[in-house]
Design an enzyme around this catalytic site. Structure first.
Site, PDB file in Angstrom:
ATOM      1  N   HIS A   8     -20.127  18.660  37.243  1.00 40.78           N
ATOM      2  CA  HIS A   8     -19.696  19.633  36.259  1.00 40.78           C
ATOM      3  C   HIS A   8     -21.099  19.631  35.247  1.00 40.78           C
ATOM      4  CE1 HIS A   8     -19.357  16.489  33.041  1.00 40.78           C
ATOM      5  NE2 HIS A   8     -18.774  15.826  34.046  1.00 40.78           N
ATOM      6  N   GLU A  79     -13.047  11.707  36.731  1.00 39.43           N
ATOM      7  CA  GLU A  79     -13.711  10.465  36.257  1.00 39.43           C
ATOM      8  C   GLU A  79     -13.105   9.338  35.943  1.00 39.43           C
ATOM      9  OE1 GLU A  79     -16.267   8.502  35.987  1.00 39.43           O
ATOM     10  OE2 GLU A  79     -17.783   9.889  34.925  1.00 39.43           O
TER      11      GLU A  79
END
Length: 149
Positions: A8, A79
């Site tokens: 990202h 994550e």
């Protein structure tokens, strides 16, 4: 099958060197603009399927690069959850006994009220089974500390 893993866009958390993973913080506008400009060069491969972790920053990154494509959310691609250490920097944590203990073996110990790296990896790999089962070109917008790390 061609599998592309993209991290990202940059966040305020990465700029400030914070431990963050479960916090749903956005990508920075300048980072998204840079991704849009880079996408115009045709450098990013297209795919039959697109996947994101579901975190705002992964969706924003996908949109910046590929526009309004259909995508699948796979929460298992998220994550690591840093638990009590979320959104805090090393300088803020360095004197915390729980953090000091975690740092003795951060590769294996779970964060208090969070996850360990092996737990995160196992969760990420389980989610990737869905992607691989499609047996078609795929792009996954994920996180730097996960499979793309």
């Amino acid at each position: 099958m061609k599998l592309t893993l993209l991290r990202h866009g940059e966040t305020e958390g990465s700029q400030k060197n914070l431990y963050y993973g479960a916090a749903d913080i956005p990508a920075l506008p300048k980072s998204l603009e840079a991704l849009q400009q880079k996408a115009l060069t045709g450098v990013y491969p297209t795919a039959e399927h697109y996947y994101v972790s579901g975190m705002t920053r992964t969706i924003q990154t996908l949109r910046a690069i590929y526009g309004d494509v259909a995508y699948t959310v796979l929460p298992g691609l998220r994550e690591m959850d840093f638990g009590d250490f979320e959104m805090r920097s090393y300088d803020q944590l360095k004197d915390d006994p729980a953090f000091q203990h975690w740092m003795t073996d951060s590769e294996h110990l779970p964060c208090p009220n969070g996850e360990s790296a092996p737990q995160t990896t196992a969760r990420n790999l389980k989610a990737m089974e869905t992607v691989l089962a499609e047996d078609s070109d795929a792009v996954c917008v994920i996180h730097g500390g996960g499979l793309a790390g």
